[in-house]
Scaffold this active site. Structure first.
Site, PDB file in Angstrom:
ATOM      1  N   CYS A  23      41.085  70.289  51.695  1.00 21.40           N
ATOM      2  CA  CYS A  23      39.908  70.706  52.463  1.00 21.40           C
ATOM      3  C   CYS A  23      38.800  71.270  51.585  1.00 21.40           C
ATOM      4  CB  CYS A  23      40.299  71.710  53.545  1.00 21.40           C
ATOM      5  SG  CYS A  23      41.187  73.161  52.949  1.00 21.40           S
ATOM      6  N   HIS A  79      42.218  77.483  54.729  1.00 22.22           N
ATOM      7  CA  HIS A  79      41.394  76.392  55.251  1.00 22.22           C
ATOM      8  C   HIS A  79      39.969  76.615  54.764  1.00 22.22           C
ATOM      9  CE1 HIS A  79      40.348  73.006  57.627  1.00 22.22           C
ATOM     10  NE2 HIS A  79      39.626  73.671  58.516  1.00 22.22           N
ATOM     11  N   ASP A  97      33.526  71.368  60.414  1.00 24.65           N
ATOM     12  CA  ASP A  97      34.960  71.396  60.099  1.00 24.65           C
ATOM     13  C   ASP A  97      35.522  69.991  60.276  1.00 24.65           C
ATOM     14  OD1 ASP A  97      37.684  71.769  59.830  1.00 24.65           O
ATOM     15  OD2 ASP A  97      37.833  73.391  61.300  1.00 24.65           O
TER      16      ASP A  97
END
Length: 221
Positions: A23, A79, A97
């Site tokens: 990520c 994250h 996101d």
């Protein structure tokens, strides 16, 4: 006159480079693309990279594509998302996101409600902390040689992206651990404008709690 579009554009997240479980690199490239295509400022000055983690590296987030549950909850070690806060604008900050099932992008307030779920009672070890880093500084300093994704025998825990690893401008090869290291002791004690301005100008940005997150973006210069 700015070339940035005046209204948020709903986008297809699949248009962006995305490698599962990487990520931080996905967001790095996402921010670059948003700046290049005019959705964000060309200098990326309206973008912030947000790392979400805690001391235990156990952070529950809802509405995640990787979940097998109906509520979409996943317990991540960390994250990373992008938040866009347009200067000289009354529009609400937007969250980008790539791993979320929510609209892309989503208003920060609804993202916090749906993904962070602050009203959900959690044990202390699952509290989420947020490191906010100004995108231009992130591009300059961040580096990852992907060592965190390798087993002791050298095999990958998840297939890496097809492009070369990200190297910092000063030649540093890996500092991801500095960005995801955070605890309650690291959070700002005050969100006064001077403190926020000074903190956000640092390489590693500023750490806040979920109760401070939305307020922080109203205090940014």
């Amino acid at each position: 006159m700015s070339g940035v579009t005046s209204e948020p554009i709903a986008m297809d997240a699949t248009r962006f480079q995305h490698t599962p479980y990487y990520c931080e690199e996905n967001v790095y490239l996402l921010c670059k693309t948003l700046c290049e295509n005019g959705v964000a400022e060309a200098t990326c000055s309206d973008l912030f990279v947000v790392f979400i983690s805690n001391e235990k590296k156990q952070v529950p987030l809802w509405h995640q594509k990787a979940s097998t549950r109906a509520d979409g909850v996943v317990l991540w070690d960390y994250h990373v998302i992008c938040v866009q806060r347009k200067k000289e604008s009354d529009s609400e900050p937007l969250v980008w996101d790539l791993d979320s099932t929510l609209p892309f992008p989503s208003p920060l307030a609804s993202y916090v409600t749906e993904t962070i779920q602050p009203s959900f009672q959690l044990f202390a070890e699952y509290q989420r902390f947020f490191r906010i880093v100004h995108a231009p500084l992130f591009f300059k300093h961040f580096a990852s040689d992907r060592r965190h994704m390798k087993e002791p025998d050298g095999s990958w825990t998840a297939q890496p992206p097809p492009y070369e690893p990200i190297v910092a401008q000063d030649g540093i090869l890996h500092n991801l651990s500095e960005y995801i290291a955070m605890s309650g002791a690291d959070t700002l004690s005050s969100l006064d404008p001077e403190t926020v301005t000074a903190a956000i100008s640092q390489k590693l940005g500023v750490v806040v709690s979920h109760t401070q997150l939305q307020d922080l973006f109203t205090k940014l210069p």
